[in-house]
Write a protein that holds these residues in place. Structure first.
Motif, PDB file in Angstrom:
ATOM      1  N   TRP A  83       0.829  -1.221   0.000  1.00  0.00           N
ATOM      2  CA  TRP A  83       0.000   0.000   0.000  1.00  0.00           C
ATOM      3  C   TRP A  83       0.859   1.266   0.000  1.00  0.00           C
ATOM      4  N   THR A  84       0.899   1.998   1.124  1.00  0.00           N
ATOM      5  CA  THR A  84       1.699   3.223   1.212  1.00  0.00           C
ATOM      6  C   THR A  84       3.178   2.924   1.401  1.00  0.00           C
ATOM      7  N   MET A  85       3.481   1.645   1.620  1.00  0.00           N
ATOM      8  CA  MET A  85       4.848   1.198   1.886  1.00  0.00           C
ATOM      9  C   MET A  85       5.426   1.864   3.129  1.00  0.00           C
ATOM     10  N   ARG A  86       4.544   2.060   4.114  1.00  0.00           N
ATOM     11  CA  ARG A  86       4.894   2.630   5.421  1.00  0.00           C
ATOM     12  C   ARG A  86       4.100   1.891   6.503  1.00  0.00           C
ATOM     13  N   ASN A  87       4.350   0.600   6.635  1.00  0.00           N
ATOM     14  CA  ASN A  87       3.557  -0.228   7.524  1.00  0.00           C
ATOM     15  C   ASN A  87       4.366  -0.911   8.618  1.00  0.00           C
ATOM     16  N   LEU A  88       5.563  -1.338   8.286  1.00  0.00           N
ATOM     17  CA  LEU A  88       6.409  -2.015   9.261  1.00  0.00           C
ATOM     18  C   LEU A  88       6.856  -1.050  10.357  1.00  0.00           C
ATOM     19  N   LEU A  89       7.102  -1.595  11.534  1.00  0.00           N
ATOM     20  CA  LEU A  89       7.540  -0.787  12.673  1.00  0.00           C
ATOM     21  C   LEU A  89       9.064  -0.794  12.733  1.00  0.00           C
ATOM     22  N   LEU A  90       9.673   0.255  12.221  1.00  0.00           N
ATOM     23  CA  LEU A  90      11.126   0.345  12.168  1.00  0.00           C
ATOM     24  C   LEU A  90      11.745   0.209  13.547  1.00  0.00           C
ATOM     25  N   GLU A  91      11.085   0.789  14.553  1.00  0.00           N
ATOM     26  CA  GLU A  91      11.632   0.764  15.905  1.00  0.00           C
ATOM     27  C   GLU A  91      11.647  -0.635  16.507  1.00  0.00           C
ATOM     28  N   ARG A  92      10.922  -1.573  15.869  1.00  0.00           N
ATOM     29  CA  ARG A  92      10.920  -2.966  16.342  1.00  0.00           C
ATOM     30  C   ARG A  92      11.683  -3.900  15.409  1.00  0.00           C
ATOM     31  N   LEU A  93      12.272  -3.355  14.357  1.00  0.00           N
ATOM     32  CA  LEU A  93      12.975  -4.179  13.384  1.00  0.00           C
ATOM     33  C   LEU A  93      14.311  -4.651  13.932  1.00  0.00           C
ATOM     34  N   ASP A  94      14.685  -5.863  13.583  1.00  0.00           N
ATOM     35  CA  ASP A  94      15.996  -6.422  13.939  1.00  0.00           C
ATOM     36  C   ASP A  94      17.090  -5.435  13.527  1.00  0.00           C
ATOM     37  N   ASP A  95      17.951  -5.068  14.476  1.00  0.00           N
ATOM     38  CA  ASP A  95      18.968  -4.047  14.238  1.00  0.00           C
ATOM     39  C   ASP A  95      19.969  -4.414  13.148  1.00  0.00           C
ATOM     40  N   ARG A  96      20.076  -5.679  12.823  1.00  0.00           N
ATOM     41  CA  ARG A  96      21.046  -6.099  11.808  1.00  0.00           C
ATOM     42  C   ARG A  96      20.576  -5.783  10.390  1.00  0.00           C
ATOM     43  N   ALA A  97      19.283  -5.503  10.235  1.00  0.00           N
ATOM     44  CA  ALA A  97      18.729  -5.246   8.908  1.00  0.00           C
ATOM     45  C   ALA A  97      18.552  -3.752   8.656  1.00  0.00           C
ATOM     46  N   GLN A  98      18.332  -3.423   7.394  1.00  0.00           N
ATOM     47  CA  GLN A  98      17.950  -2.070   7.004  1.00  0.00           C
ATOM     48  C   GLN A  98      16.616  -2.149   6.274  1.00  0.00           C
ATOM     49  N   MET A  99      15.865  -1.037   6.284  1.00  0.00           N
ATOM     50  CA  MET A  99      14.546  -1.036   5.665  1.00  0.00           C
ATOM     51  C   MET A  99      14.418   0.097   4.664  1.00  0.00           C
ATOM     52  N   LEU A 100      13.939  -0.269   3.487  1.00  0.00           N
ATOM     53  CA  LEU A 100      13.605   0.698   2.440  1.00  0.00           C
ATOM     54  C   LEU A 100      12.103   0.917   2.506  1.00  0.00           C
ATOM     55  N   THR A 101      11.699   2.091   2.929  1.00  0.00           N
ATOM     56  CA  THR A 101      10.280   2.336   3.164  1.00  0.00           C
ATOM     57  C   THR A 101       9.806   3.555   2.388  1.00  0.00           C
ATOM     58  N   GLY A 102       8.519   3.577   2.068  1.00  0.00           N
ATOM     59  CA  GLY A 102       7.937   4.723   1.381  1.00  0.00           C
ATOM     60  C   GLY A 102       7.837   4.543  -0.122  1.00  0.00           C
ATOM     61  N   ARG A 103       7.102   5.425  -0.739  1.00  0.00           N
ATOM     62  CA  ARG A 103       6.904   5.473  -2.174  1.00  0.00           C
ATOM     63  C   ARG A 103       7.598   6.737  -2.700  1.00  0.00           C
ATOM     64  N   HIS A 104       7.913   6.838  -3.967  1.00  0.00           N
ATOM     65  CA  HIS A 104       7.648   5.916  -5.069  1.00  0.00           C
ATOM     66  C   HIS A 104       8.970   5.312  -5.497  1.00  0.00           C
ATOM     67  N   LYS A 105       8.945   4.063  -5.978  1.00  0.00           N
ATOM     68  CA  LYS A 105      10.175   3.342  -6.263  1.00  0.00           C
ATOM     69  C   LYS A 105      10.109   2.739  -7.659  1.00  0.00           C
ATOM     70  N   SER A 106      11.224   2.773  -8.340  1.00  0.00           N
ATOM     71  CA  SER A 106      11.274   2.362  -9.743  1.00  0.00           C
ATOM     72  C   SER A 106      10.737   0.955  -9.973  1.00  0.00           C
ATOM     73  N   LEU A 107      11.145   0.008  -9.113  1.00  0.00           N
ATOM     74  CA  LEU A 107      10.699  -1.372  -9.274  1.00  0.00           C
ATOM     75  C   LEU A 107       9.707  -1.778  -8.192  1.00  0.00           C
ATOM     76  N   SER A 108       9.162  -0.801  -7.511  1.00  0.00           N
ATOM     77  CA  SER A 108       8.069  -1.028  -6.573  1.00  0.00           C
ATOM     78  C   SER A 108       8.372  -2.123  -5.563  1.00  0.00           C
ATOM     79  N   MET A 109       7.713  -3.276  -5.683  1.00  0.00           N
ATOM     80  CA  MET A 109       7.795  -4.328  -4.678  1.00  0.00           C
ATOM     81  C   MET A 109       9.163  -4.980  -4.584  1.00  0.00           C
ATOM     82  N   VAL A 110       9.949  -4.928  -5.647  1.00  0.00           N
ATOM     83  CA  VAL A 110      11.282  -5.551  -5.624  1.00  0.00           C
ATOM     84  C   VAL A 110      12.387  -4.507  -5.807  1.00  0.00           C
ATOM     85  N   GLU A 111      12.098  -3.287  -5.421  1.00  0.00           N
ATOM     86  CA  GLU A 111      13.113  -2.230  -5.482  1.00  0.00           C
ATOM     87  C   GLU A 111      14.355  -2.668  -4.703  1.00  0.00           C
TER      88      GLU A 111
END
Length: 278
Positions: free
Chosen positions: A61-89
């Motif tokens: 949807w808006t690509m702003r749904n996951l809770l960054l503050e609860r995400l595993d610290d070892r990962a990074q998150m690409l959040t928000g729109r708009h992205k060239s390849l959308s779901m597989v950006e």
């Protein structure tokens, strides 16, 4: 080893109802932690399996749904729109070894919890070279052009069955069993987290980048809508032509071009839908 997680929400643990995935609803707020739990389980499993880096691409949807503050610290998150390849950006950067489709669902017109293809309604069917196409199938063809295998798919049991058609080697985890479009038999978050983590650890061994698939095309995409006036809206995009009652069709030499045209069509069609009458 770098893993890209494409995280959609309809196939997340506990999700069965539109309000569960529509931003702003109380049920959406309730389901966000369960969605984040699924993603964290996959992150942990991939690191258990030897990953050095995990990038989570928000794909719902808006690509702003996951809770960054609860995400595993070892990962990074690409959040928000708009992205060239959308779901597989992110796959186009050339450093991804494997992709996970987390929280995916069945295609528009097929059986499955909250089944659809890109638009929640409006699109009643999508076909890629004659095969009914889910978001998983479309995205699998995109990542193949970058030599990246789909190694893990989670969602309801119908999403897992669908994955067998486009990523037969991938590990799958059904977090719920389809009963109807808006009902499922759900596992608890603790159980699904354990299942996803174990599957991701095993899936890490499949994350081996190979030669890009450059000769897979041409790709003919056909879309069917629930109202005839949407054909005219879609046909504004160059190369998109009417293809019968409530249908349009276009052909692309690559799925990179194909998915970008698909995005253009769905954007225009969305703008042509009226609130009550579609």
């Amino acid at each position: 080893m770098k893993i890209l997680i494409s995280a959609d929400m309809e196939g997340a643990t506990g999700v069965t109802w539109p309000a569960d995935v529509l931003p702003g609803h109380a049920q959406w707020e309730r389901c966000r932690p369960m969605f984040t739990s699924d993603v964290n389980a996959a992150i942990s499993g991939f690191f258990d399996g030897g990953a050095d880096e995990v990038l989570v691409n928000e794909a719902h949807w808006t690509m702003r749904n996951l809770l960054l503050e609860r995400l595993d610290d070892r990962a990074q998150m690409l959040t928000g729109r708009h992205k060239s390849l959308s779901m597989v950006e992110g796959v186009q950067r050339g450093d991804v070894d494997g992709v996970a489709f987390l929280g995916y669902h069945a295609a528009a017109g097929a059986e499955g919890v909250l089944a659809h293809t890109y638009l929640a309604n409006t699109i009643t069917g999508v076909w890629l070279n004659g095969t009914r196409a889910s978001e998983g199938l479309l995205n699998a063809h995109v990542v193949a052009e970058y030599g990246v295998p789909v190694v893990l798919v989670t969602g309801d049991d119908k999403a897992c069955e669908d994955a067998a058609g486009y990523a037969p080697e991938a590990r799958t985890v059904a977090v719920k069993d389809h009963v109807s479009r808006y009902a499922a038999v759900c596992r608890t978050p603790a159980r699904t987290a354990a299942d996803i983590r174990a599957a991701a650890e095993a899936a890490a061994a499949l994350a081996i980048r190979h030669e890009p698939v450059r000769a897979g095309g041409p790709f003919t995409v056909e879309l069917e809508f629930d109202a005839e006036h949407l054909v005219g809206a879609a046909a504004v995009v160059p190369g998109v032509e009417p293809a019968g009652e409530r249908r349009v069709r276009y052909t692309s030499e690559t799925m990179y071009e194909g998915i970008r045209c698909f995005k253009a069509v769905t954007t225009l069609v969305s703008s042509a839908v009226e609130e009550q009458y579609g």
